[in-house]
Scaffold this motif. Sequence first.
Motif, PDB file in Angstrom:
ATOM      1  N   GLN A  52       0.831  -1.211   0.000  1.00 30.42           N
ATOM      2  CA  GLN A  52       0.000   0.000   0.000  1.00 30.42           C
ATOM      3  C   GLN A  52       0.857   1.250   0.000  1.00 30.42           C
ATOM      4  O   GLN A  52       0.586   2.216  -0.719  1.00 30.42           O
ATOM      5  N   VAL A  53       1.905   1.244   0.831  1.00 26.66           N
ATOM      6  CA  VAL A  53       2.795   2.401   0.908  1.00 26.66           C
ATOM      7  C   VAL A  53       3.465   2.639  -0.441  1.00 26.66           C
ATOM      8  O   VAL A  53       3.646   3.785  -0.877  1.00 26.66           O
ATOM      9  N   LYS A  54       3.832   1.573  -1.141  1.00 24.70           N
ATOM     10  CA  LYS A  54       4.504   1.727  -2.434  1.00 24.70           C
ATOM     11  C   LYS A  54       3.621   2.454  -3.439  1.00 24.70           C
ATOM     12  O   LYS A  54       4.108   3.221  -4.271  1.00 24.70           O
ATOM     13  N   LYS A  55       2.330   2.231  -3.363  1.00 24.34           N
ATOM     14  CA  LYS A  55       1.412   2.933  -4.263  1.00 24.34           C
ATOM     15  C   LYS A  55       1.369   4.427  -3.935  1.00 24.34           C
ATOM     16  O   LYS A  55       1.293   5.268  -4.826  1.00 24.34           O
ATOM     17  N   ALA A  56       1.416   4.744  -2.645  1.00 22.79           N
ATOM     18  CA  ALA A  56       1.338   6.140  -2.220  1.00 22.79           C
ATOM     19  C   ALA A  56       2.687   6.850  -2.280  1.00 22.79           C
ATOM     20  O   ALA A  56       2.765   8.047  -2.557  1.00 22.79           O
ATOM     21  N   PHE A  57       3.787   6.105  -2.021  1.00 23.41           N
ATOM     22  CA  PHE A  57       5.136   6.667  -1.993  1.00 23.41           C
ATOM     23  C   PHE A  57       6.083   5.793  -2.831  1.00 23.41           C
ATOM     24  O   PHE A  57       6.958   5.116  -2.302  1.00 23.41           O
ATOM     25  N   PRO A  58       5.930   5.820  -4.166  1.00 20.59           N
ATOM     26  CA  PRO A  58       6.801   4.969  -5.002  1.00 20.59           C
ATOM     27  C   PRO A  58       8.274   5.327  -4.896  1.00 20.59           C
ATOM     28  O   PRO A  58       9.138   4.515  -5.228  1.00 20.59           O
ATOM     29  N   GLU A  59       8.558   6.535  -4.393  1.00 18.55           N
ATOM     30  CA  GLU A  59       9.961   6.951  -4.232  1.00 18.55           C
ATOM     31  C   GLU A  59      10.601   6.389  -2.967  1.00 18.55           C
ATOM     32  O   GLU A  59      11.785   6.603  -2.700  1.00 18.55           O
ATOM     33  N   GLY A  60       9.829   5.668  -2.162  1.00 14.68           N
ATOM     34  CA  GLY A  60      10.368   5.072  -0.945  1.00 14.68           C
ATOM     35  C   GLY A  60      11.375   3.972  -1.252  1.00 14.68           C
ATOM     36  O   GLY A  60      11.496   3.499  -2.391  1.00 14.68           O
ATOM     37  N   ILE A  61      12.094   3.557  -0.211  1.00 11.28           N
ATOM     38  CA  ILE A  61      13.082   2.486  -0.322  1.00 11.28           C
ATOM     39  C   ILE A  61      12.469   1.248   0.335  1.00 11.28           C
ATOM     40  O   ILE A  61      12.221   1.241   1.541  1.00 11.28           O
ATOM     41  N   PHE A  62      12.249   0.197  -0.448  1.00 11.64           N
ATOM     42  CA  PHE A  62      11.516  -0.970   0.041  1.00 11.64           C
ATOM     43  C   PHE A  62      12.464  -2.156   0.193  1.00 11.64           C
ATOM     44  O   PHE A  62      13.050  -2.625  -0.783  1.00 11.64           O
ATOM     45  N   ILE A  63      12.592  -2.621   1.442  1.00 16.75           N
ATOM     46  CA  ILE A  63      13.527  -3.694   1.789  1.00 16.75           C
ATOM     47  C   ILE A  63      12.740  -4.882   2.333  1.00 16.75           C
ATOM     48  O   ILE A  63      11.996  -4.761   3.305  1.00 16.75           O
ATOM     49  N   PHE A  64      12.929  -6.036   1.695  1.00 11.98           N
ATOM     50  CA  PHE A  64      12.262  -7.271   2.124  1.00 11.98           C
ATOM     51  C   PHE A  64      13.231  -8.070   2.978  1.00 11.98           C
ATOM     52  O   PHE A  64      14.324  -8.431   2.532  1.00 11.98           O
ATOM     53  N   LEU A  65      12.845  -8.326   4.224  1.00 17.09           N
ATOM     54  CA  LEU A  65      13.667  -9.117   5.133  1.00 17.09           C
ATOM     55  C   LEU A  65      13.250 -10.581   4.997  1.00 17.09           C
ATOM     56  O   LEU A  65      12.099 -10.932   5.254  1.00 17.09           O
TER      57      LEU A  65
END
Length: 205
Positions: free
Chosen positions: A111-124
């Motif tokens: 959900q956050v990626k849709k709202a903030f595509p410029e974010g840094i997304f890290i999968f643990l």
Amino acid sequence: MKHERGLLIVLSGPSGVGKGTVRKALFECKDTTLQYSISMTTRSPREGEVNGVDYFFTTKEDFKQRIAENKFLEWAEYVGNYYGTPIEYVEKTLQEGKDILLEIEVQGALQVKKAFPEGIFIFLAPPSLKELQNRIETRGTETEDLIRNRMNAAKEELDMMDAYDYVVENDKVDSACDRVNAIITSEHLKRERVSNYYKRMLEAE
């Protein structure tokens, strides 16, 4: 070198992978400038968890009212409980030029990626599914049915890692923290994040 806006860093992964442990270790580093965005949840506190520090604990009724008022950046229902990220604190922190870390479930991260595509997304990620199940069982807080539900959910979430920018294996907490910090450092050095600073410097000459 000062950036006008902070980085939104999202750390997520399957339940039991050690998100909370890695997050706590990141903030124990004396040199960290990260700010932590505390999530809200309707689940009961685990032993040692503190309201307003680990989570904001609330009722399902209150949570649903906040959903209706659009007060969450993201929210998700997971294994019978709700989790969400309050918008106000996140936006205020980013505007101040500070980096903020969200430690959230996979549904919320998407959900956050849709709202903030410029974010840094890290999968643990866990070293293996067997190790993940061992970690969940070691908690001693879940029933057999709930463990089974969490493992089924984890398999589905592992299939979602393609939506992330980075994958960090949590084999050892210290190693995982080093990898996350390396990602953050690298992101700060990206040309598109620093070019405006130098352009303004040249214009001032």
